[in-house]
Motif scaffolding. Structure first.
Motif, PDB file in Angstrom:
ATOM      1  N   ASN A  10      -4.172   2.975  -7.163  1.00 52.34           N
ATOM      2  CA  ASN A  10      -3.646   4.310  -6.862  1.00 52.34           C
ATOM      3  C   ASN A  10      -4.751   5.340  -6.671  1.00 52.34           C
ATOM      4  O   ASN A  10      -4.664   6.197  -5.788  1.00 52.34           O
ATOM      5  CB  ASN A  10      -2.719   4.770  -7.992  1.00 52.34           C
ATOM      6  CG  ASN A  10      -1.373   4.094  -7.950  1.00 52.34           C
ATOM      7  OD1 ASN A  10      -0.901   3.706  -6.889  1.00 52.34           O
ATOM      8  ND2 ASN A  10      -0.750   3.942  -9.106  1.00 52.34           N
ATOM      9  N   PHE A  11      -5.779   5.274  -7.513  1.00 50.45           N
ATOM     10  CA  PHE A  11      -6.809   6.313  -7.507  1.00 50.45           C
ATOM     11  C   PHE A  11      -7.787   6.151  -6.352  1.00 50.45           C
ATOM     12  O   PHE A  11      -8.121   7.124  -5.661  1.00 50.45           O
ATOM     13  CB  PHE A  11      -7.561   6.301  -8.833  1.00 50.45           C
ATOM     14  CG  PHE A  11      -8.554   7.428  -8.981  1.00 50.45           C
ATOM     15  CD1 PHE A  11      -8.122   8.748  -9.021  1.00 50.45           C
ATOM     16  CD2 PHE A  11      -9.916   7.177  -9.089  1.00 50.45           C
ATOM     17  CE1 PHE A  11      -9.036   9.794  -9.152  1.00 50.45           C
ATOM     18  CE2 PHE A  11     -10.825   8.211  -9.226  1.00 50.45           C
ATOM     19  CZ  PHE A  11     -10.384   9.525  -9.261  1.00 50.45           C
ATOM     20  N   TYR A  12      -8.259   4.924  -6.129  1.00 47.33           N
ATOM     21  CA  TYR A  12      -9.267   4.686  -5.093  1.00 47.33           C
ATOM     22  C   TYR A  12      -8.670   4.148  -3.786  1.00 47.33           C
ATOM     23  O   TYR A  12      -9.305   4.256  -2.738  1.00 47.33           O
ATOM     24  CB  TYR A  12     -10.320   3.692  -5.584  1.00 47.33           C
ATOM     25  CG  TYR A  12     -11.131   4.164  -6.767  1.00 47.33           C
ATOM     26  CD1 TYR A  12     -12.126   5.123  -6.615  1.00 47.33           C
ATOM     27  CD2 TYR A  12     -10.907   3.644  -8.043  1.00 47.33           C
ATOM     28  CE1 TYR A  12     -12.881   5.555  -7.704  1.00 47.33           C
ATOM     29  CE2 TYR A  12     -11.664   4.059  -9.130  1.00 47.33           C
ATOM     30  CZ  TYR A  12     -12.647   5.015  -8.961  1.00 47.33           C
ATOM     31  OH  TYR A  12     -13.389   5.430 -10.038  1.00 47.33           O
ATOM     32  N   MET A  13      -7.533   3.499  -3.865  1.00 45.19           N
ATOM     33  CA  MET A  13      -6.852   2.842  -2.742  1.00 45.19           C
ATOM     34  C   MET A  13      -7.614   1.633  -2.203  1.00 45.19           C
ATOM     35  O   MET A  13      -7.005   0.632  -1.819  1.00 45.19           O
ATOM     36  CB  MET A  13      -6.535   3.820  -1.604  1.00 45.19           C
ATOM     37  CG  MET A  13      -5.451   4.800  -1.957  1.00 45.19           C
ATOM     38  SD  MET A  13      -4.796   5.608  -0.488  1.00 45.19           S
ATOM     39  CE  MET A  13      -3.412   6.482  -1.218  1.00 45.19           C
TER      40      MET A  13
ATOM     41  N   HIS B  20      -4.704  -0.845  -1.870  1.00 45.27           N
ATOM     42  CA  HIS B  20      -3.340  -0.328  -1.994  1.00 45.27           C
ATOM     43  C   HIS B  20      -2.528  -0.750  -0.773  1.00 45.27           C
ATOM     44  O   HIS B  20      -3.018  -0.715   0.361  1.00 45.27           O
ATOM     45  CB  HIS B  20      -3.360   1.196  -2.107  1.00 45.27           C
ATOM     46  CG  HIS B  20      -2.075   1.784  -2.585  1.00 45.27           C
ATOM     47  ND1 HIS B  20      -0.987   1.950  -1.754  1.00 45.27           N
ATOM     48  CD2 HIS B  20      -1.690   2.235  -3.798  1.00 45.27           C
ATOM     49  CE1 HIS B  20       0.007   2.481  -2.446  1.00 45.27           C
ATOM     50  NE2 HIS B  20      -0.388   2.660  -3.697  1.00 45.27           N
ATOM     51  N   GLU B  21      -1.284  -1.135  -1.015  1.00 44.17           N
ATOM     52  CA  GLU B  21      -0.463  -1.660   0.082  1.00 44.17           C
ATOM     53  C   GLU B  21      -0.262  -0.652   1.213  1.00 44.17           C
ATOM     54  O   GLU B  21      -0.070  -1.043   2.374  1.00 44.17           O
ATOM     55  CB  GLU B  21       0.892  -2.117  -0.444  1.00 44.17           C
ATOM     56  CG  GLU B  21       1.774  -1.009  -0.979  1.00 44.17           C
ATOM     57  CD  GLU B  21       3.153  -1.502  -1.400  1.00 44.17           C
ATOM     58  OE1 GLU B  21       3.371  -2.729  -1.425  1.00 44.17           O
ATOM     59  OE2 GLU B  21       4.002  -0.653  -1.715  1.00 44.17           O
TER      60      GLU B  21
ATOM     61  N   LYS C 125      -4.122   7.116 -16.440  1.00 37.53           N
ATOM     62  CA  LYS C 125      -2.970   7.952 -16.101  1.00 37.53           C
ATOM     63  C   LYS C 125      -2.504   7.687 -14.672  1.00 37.53           C
ATOM     64  O   LYS C 125      -1.340   7.928 -14.338  1.00 37.53           O
ATOM     65  CB  LYS C 125      -3.317   9.433 -16.275  1.00 37.53           C
ATOM     66  CG  LYS C 125      -3.457   9.860 -17.727  1.00 37.53           C
ATOM     67  CD  LYS C 125      -3.818  11.334 -17.838  1.00 37.53           C
ATOM     68  CE  LYS C 125      -3.955  11.750 -19.297  1.00 37.53           C
ATOM     69  NZ  LYS C 125      -4.331  13.182 -19.437  1.00 37.53           N
ATOM     70  N   TYR C 126      -3.403   7.177 -13.839  1.00 36.16           N
ATOM     71  CA  TYR C 126      -3.063   6.905 -12.441  1.00 36.16           C
ATOM     72  C   TYR C 126      -2.243   5.628 -12.269  1.00 36.16           C
ATOM     73  O   TYR C 126      -1.921   5.253 -11.138  1.00 36.16           O
ATOM     74  CB  TYR C 126      -4.326   6.866 -11.588  1.00 36.16           C
ATOM     75  CG  TYR C 126      -4.895   8.238 -11.323  1.00 36.16           C
ATOM     76  CD1 TYR C 126      -4.518   8.973 -10.206  1.00 36.16           C
ATOM     77  CD2 TYR C 126      -5.794   8.818 -12.213  1.00 36.16           C
ATOM     78  CE1 TYR C 126      -5.025  10.243  -9.968  1.00 36.16           C
ATOM     79  CE2 TYR C 126      -6.311  10.093 -11.986  1.00 36.16           C
ATOM     80  CZ  TYR C 126      -5.922  10.796 -10.870  1.00 36.16           C
ATOM     81  OH  TYR C 126      -6.425  12.064 -10.645  1.00 36.16           O
ATOM     82  N   LYS C 127      -1.889   4.966 -13.360  1.00 35.79           N
ATOM     83  CA  LYS C 127      -0.894   3.887 -13.259  1.00 35.79           C
ATOM     84  C   LYS C 127       0.388   4.425 -12.637  1.00 35.79           C
ATOM     85  O   LYS C 127       1.090   3.714 -11.923  1.00 35.79           O
ATOM     86  CB  LYS C 127      -0.589   3.319 -14.649  1.00 35.79           C
ATOM     87  CG  LYS C 127      -1.676   2.494 -15.276  1.00 35.79           C
ATOM     88  CD  LYS C 127      -1.186   1.877 -16.575  1.00 35.79           C
ATOM     89  CE  LYS C 127      -0.765   2.936 -17.594  1.00 35.79           C
ATOM     90  NZ  LYS C 127      -0.253   2.325 -18.845  1.00 35.79           N
ATOM     91  N   ASP C 128       0.690   5.677 -12.957  1.00 41.59           N
ATOM     92  CA  ASP C 128       1.836   6.362 -12.365  1.00 41.59           C
ATOM     93  C   ASP C 128       1.418   6.864 -10.993  1.00 41.59           C
ATOM     94  O   ASP C 128       0.552   7.736 -10.892  1.00 41.59           O
ATOM     95  CB  ASP C 128       2.264   7.528 -13.264  1.00 41.59           C
ATOM     96  CG  ASP C 128       3.421   8.337 -12.697  1.00 41.59           C
ATOM     97  OD1 ASP C 128       3.893   8.036 -11.578  1.00 41.59           O
ATOM     98  OD2 ASP C 128       3.836   9.296 -13.377  1.00 41.59           O
ATOM     99  N   GLU C 129       2.027   6.339  -9.933  1.00 42.16           N
ATOM    100  CA  GLU C 129       1.583   6.677  -8.583  1.00 42.16           C
ATOM    101  C   GLU C 129       1.857   8.136  -8.223  1.00 42.16           C
ATOM    102  O   GLU C 129       1.306   8.642  -7.241  1.00 42.16           O
ATOM    103  CB  GLU C 129       2.226   5.748  -7.553  1.00 42.16           C
ATOM    104  CG  GLU C 129       3.729   5.820  -7.478  1.00 42.16           C
ATOM    105  CD  GLU C 129       4.291   4.835  -6.459  1.00 42.16           C
ATOM    106  OE1 GLU C 129       3.504   4.287  -5.672  1.00 42.16           O
ATOM    107  OE2 GLU C 129       5.519   4.635  -6.473  1.00 42.16           O
ATOM    108  N   THR C 130       2.711   8.822  -8.997  1.00 40.45           N
ATOM    109  CA  THR C 130       2.978  10.233  -8.722  1.00 40.45           C
ATOM    110  C   THR C 130       2.096  11.158  -9.546  1.00 40.45           C
ATOM    111  O   THR C 130       2.170  12.378  -9.400  1.00 40.45           O
ATOM    112  CB  THR C 130       4.455  10.590  -9.001  1.00 40.45           C
ATOM    113  OG1 THR C 130       4.726  10.439 -10.405  1.00 40.45           O
ATOM    114  CG2 THR C 130       5.392   9.693  -8.195  1.00 40.45           C
TER     115      THR C 130
END
Length: 253
Positions: free
Chosen positions: A40-43, A105-106, A138-143
């Motif tokens: 999520n953070f780096y993609m 990231h997909e 915290k970036y486990k949550d994509e929002t």
């Protein structure tokens, strides 16, 4: 580009491979958390950098070989990220070794591989920003977005001027933040989204909202900047002023 994806293994095969990995369940869970957060953070992040970050935060918890073995298991699971080598992404690429792969990231490859190509080019040669363990996970949550003076100021604008509830204001800020991360022209896209939502912005507010959106664009952590904000990257690389998602430098109207 190629369109190959690693095949998904049966549950029995995955169970057997996890057993062979011989790591405690809490360590495996932590690794899953890191891979999700880093996607999520780096993609797009090399496994070399991913292990460096994990080991920096969890010194000596696992070996590099165990980390790569884990990556080869999740590569064959269903996630919203992939673990891919160049041979998975490019038709003529030689076979990649497991340690040469990337967490991807997909969203970079599901719709159009050109998006992955652009991210690869934009990240190339940039330094790596490493958050603390607490912040990264915290970036486990994509929002999730990092609360900053800029996000707070924008939320307050929605509350003061548009009479939004705090929850509604924070949802608007989340939407703006996602646009900044994912759009090549975030400033324009944000105002297009305001129009689509039917937000009525008085002419007398425009200078204020323009400044708030500009500040958000300049102070959001971007995957194309490998985690740095445009302002931070500008300072590190010589004070460029023109914002362009292709290079991730600050926006000024």
């Amino acid at each position: 580009m190629s369109s190959k994806f690693p095949r998904i293994y049966a549950e029995s095969t995955l169970k057997r491979r996890y057993a062979a990995l011989a790591l405690p369940e809490e360590t495996v869970d932590l690794l899953h958390d890191y891979f999700e957060a880093m996607a999520n953070f780096y993609m797009r992040l090399s496994l070399k950098d991913a292990f460096y970050i994990f080991n920096l935060h969890n010194k000596g918890l696992i070996t590099k070989e165990q980390f790569i073995d884990f990556s080869d298991i999740v590569r064959h699971e269903q996630h919203y990220y992939f673990v891919l080598g160049d041979d998975d992404l490019y038709t003529q690429a030689p076979k990649s070794e497991p340690h040469e792969r990337f967490i991807v990231h997909e969203s970079l490859i599901i719709i159009d591989y050109e998006i992955y190509y652009n991210m690869e080019r934009m990240q190339n040669g940039k330094p790596l920003y490493i958050p603390s363990k607490e912040k990264l996970l915290k970036y486990k949550d994509e929002t999730y977005y990092e609360e900053t003076p800029q996000t707070k100021a924008l939320a307050q604008f929605f509350i003061r001027k548009l009479h939004k509830s705090r929850e509604a204001a924070e949802m608007l800020v989340t939407e703006c933040n996602m646009i900044v991360i994912n759009s090549e022209k975030p400033f324009i896209r944000i105002f297009d989204e305001f129009d689509r939502m039917g937000l009525e912005l008085k002419e007398s507010w425009l200078d204020e909202i323009n400044g708030l959106v500009q500040a958000l664009c300049n102070n959001t952590r971007l995957p194309c900047n490998r985690g740095f904000t445009p302002i931070e990257l500008s300072k590190r690389l010589g004070g460029h002023r023109e914002f362009d998602l292709q290079i991730g430098f600050p926006f000024s109207k």
